[in-house]
Design a protein around this motif. Structure first.
Motif, PDB file in Angstrom:
ATOM      1  N   GLN A  75       0.833  -1.202   0.000  1.00  0.00           N
ATOM      2  CA  GLN A  75       0.000   0.000   0.000  1.00  0.00           C
ATOM      3  C   GLN A  75       0.868   1.253   0.000  1.00  0.00           C
ATOM      4  OE1 GLN A  75      -3.199   0.083  -0.407  1.00  0.00           O
ATOM      5  NE2 GLN A  75      -3.613   2.259  -0.060  1.00  0.00           N
ATOM      6  N   ALA A  76       1.977   1.226   0.733  1.00  0.00           N
ATOM      7  CA  ALA A  76       2.894   2.366   0.756  1.00  0.00           C
ATOM      8  C   ALA A  76       3.483   2.612  -0.632  1.00  0.00           C
ATOM      9  CB  ALA A  76       4.014   2.129   1.775  1.00  0.00           C
ATOM     10  N   SER A  89      10.532   0.509   8.481  1.00  0.00           N
ATOM     11  CA  SER A  89      11.597   1.513   8.387  1.00  0.00           C
ATOM     12  C   SER A  89      12.900   0.990   8.984  1.00  0.00           C
ATOM     13  CB  SER A  89      11.174   2.815   9.070  1.00  0.00           C
ATOM     14  OG  SER A  89      10.957   2.616  10.454  1.00  0.00           O
ATOM     15  N   PHE A  90      12.799   0.043   9.917  1.00  0.00           N
ATOM     16  CA  PHE A  90      14.004  -0.560  10.504  1.00  0.00           C
ATOM     17  C   PHE A  90      14.587  -1.621   9.585  1.00  0.00           C
ATOM     18  CE2 PHE A  90      16.037  -3.828  13.195  1.00  0.00           C
ATOM     19  CZ  PHE A  90      17.043  -3.055  13.760  1.00  0.00           C
ATOM     20  N   HIS A 105      16.155   0.603   3.017  1.00  0.00           N
ATOM     21  CA  HIS A 105      15.055   0.230   3.898  1.00  0.00           C
ATOM     22  C   HIS A 105      13.776   0.090   3.081  1.00  0.00           C
ATOM     23  CE1 HIS A 105      17.389   1.002   7.579  1.00  0.00           C
ATOM     24  NE2 HIS A 105      17.892   2.035   6.916  1.00  0.00           N
ATOM     25  N   LEU A 106      12.847  -0.714   3.583  1.00  0.00           N
ATOM     26  CA  LEU A 106      11.566  -0.866   2.904  1.00  0.00           C
ATOM     27  C   LEU A 106      10.788   0.443   2.922  1.00  0.00           C
ATOM     28  CD1 LEU A 106      10.803  -4.405   4.233  1.00  0.00           C
ATOM     29  CD2 LEU A 106      10.946  -3.806   1.835  1.00  0.00           C
ATOM     30  N   VAL A 107      10.818   1.128   4.041  1.00  0.00           N
ATOM     31  CA  VAL A 107      10.346   2.512   4.138  1.00  0.00           C
ATOM     32  C   VAL A 107      11.537   3.313   4.626  1.00  0.00           C
ATOM     33  CG1 VAL A 107       8.809   4.122   5.323  1.00  0.00           C
ATOM     34  CG2 VAL A 107       7.942   1.897   4.586  1.00  0.00           C
ATOM     35  N   ASP A 108      12.007   4.242   3.799  1.00  0.00           N
ATOM     36  CA  ASP A 108      13.240   4.943   4.125  1.00  0.00           C
ATOM     37  C   ASP A 108      13.089   5.775   5.396  1.00  0.00           C
ATOM     38  OD1 ASP A 108      15.966   5.339   3.278  1.00  0.00           O
ATOM     39  OD2 ASP A 108      15.430   7.436   2.927  1.00  0.00           O
ATOM     40  N   ILE A 124      10.012   6.820   0.291  1.00  0.00           N
ATOM     41  CA  ILE A 124      10.464   5.564  -0.305  1.00  0.00           C
ATOM     42  C   ILE A 124      11.750   5.829  -1.075  1.00  0.00           C
ATOM     43  CG2 ILE A 124       9.880   3.662  -1.849  1.00  0.00           C
ATOM     44  CD1 ILE A 124       8.113   3.794   0.634  1.00  0.00           C
ATOM     45  N   ASP A 125      12.779   5.066  -0.790  1.00  0.00           N
ATOM     46  CA  ASP A 125      14.093   5.259  -1.411  1.00  0.00           C
ATOM     47  C   ASP A 125      13.987   5.168  -2.938  1.00  0.00           C
ATOM     48  OD1 ASP A 125      16.847   4.688  -2.374  1.00  0.00           O
ATOM     49  OD2 ASP A 125      17.316   4.564  -0.242  1.00  0.00           O
TER      50      ASP A 125
END
Length: 301
Positions: A106-107, A151-152, A176-179, A194-195
């Motif tokens: 979803q992100a 994020s971790f 990261h999956l979520v930066d 998002i990276d």
């Protein structure tokens, strides 16, 4: 005039020259990755619609997200994930589950509206509704915990094609999956980043399109079927076969193989109910090992 030497007359490069050239090549590679991580870039996913979500094939095929049981999760520290032979994915963080896979997809979906690397602002209530959850207090707490885990989570990804190096991400700067994310309690919004390097993992149509409507229809306790939905979508093959030992490892199933067979058959029945596959079964391969076999239906494309 400069003297021209034949190949036989050229002296071999000295070890110091080889080391210097290798070091310069490595520095150039590191510079390119750092620049890519800092440069916002628009990500266009062909075929993406409102009722679909996307995940890179190499991630969908790996054990990064697994149908693990509730309770304390395994903590990875540079673990090499189960995946296809052409990809090596090292992972740091807690084992991620299928619900967190929903959050990440979803992100990514929300992030397609703006260049990767720029803030993506979403209300937490609409985000929860987007993944088929209600908006009670416990769900807000769960979502925040999922954002922290994503994020971790840190990856180093190397992919080869025809035995040759294709891409490497995360070696010189953490991926990261979520930066990053920020939560505004007054506006009840998340600002996600998002990276930009994730675009490489989605390039050349190397991503699975997940039927989101059907994903929201899975019954309770059907996380294995949800995990298999992602695996099915990562291949265009009509008839798909996977060895039971590999599937068991990919799905993070720790119980005996007898119980895994039972759970796998139940998951295939659920996938058949939703018309994602047909003919799901377990049979012996030509090599004399057990394998799961099914036919991918067009609705899962």
């Amino acid at each position: 005039m400069r003297d021209l030497l034949s190949p036989e007359q050229h002296p071999d490069p000295l070890p110091g020259q080889i080391a210097w050239a290798s070091q310069k090549a490595l520095q150039a590679k590191q510079h390119r990755e750092l620049k890519a991580a800092e440069t916002p870039v628009q990500m266009f996913l062909p075929g993406m619609e409102e009722f679909l979500r996307a995940m890179p094939n190499h991630i969908a095929r790996s054990s990064l997200f697994s149908p693990v049981a509730r309770g304390p999760k395994k903590i990875h520290a540079g673990s090499v994930l189960v995946s296809r032979a052409d990809a090596e994915i090292k992972f740091w963080g807690e084992q991620l589950d299928e619900a967190q896979a929903d959050v990440w997809m979803q992100a990514i979906y929300e992030a397609t509206d703006v260049p990767l690397g720029e803030p993506v602002v979403v209300t937490r209530a609409s985000f929860l509704r987007g993944i088929g959850r209600d908006t009670g207090k416990s769900q807000y707490v769960w979502l925040h915990r999922a954002m922290q885990a994503l994020s971790f989570a840190m990856l180093v990804i190397e992919v080869k094609q025809a035995g040759k190096h294709k891409l490497a991400i995360g070696q010189v700067r953490a991926l990261h999956l979520v930066d990053s994310f920020d939560f505004d309690p007054r506006a009840e919004t998340y600002s996600l980043r998002i990276d930009p390097r994730w675009k490489e993992m989605f390039s050349n149509r190397e991503f699975a399109l997940i039927d989101w409507g059907k994903r929201m229809q899975f019954g309770r306790g059907q996380d294995m079927a949800k995990a298999l939905q992602r695996l099915i979508a990562a291949s265009s093959d009509s008839v798909q076969r996977h060895g039971l030992d590999w599937l068991k490892a990919k799905l993070g199933y720790g119980s005996p193989i007898r119980k895994f067979r039972e759970a796998l058959l139940a998951a295939m029945r659920e996938l058949e109910r939703l018309e994602l596959i047909a003919g799901g079964r377990i049979e012996m391969s030509k090599r004399g090992t057990e394998q799961a076999v099914w036919i991918k239906l067009d609705s899962s494309a």
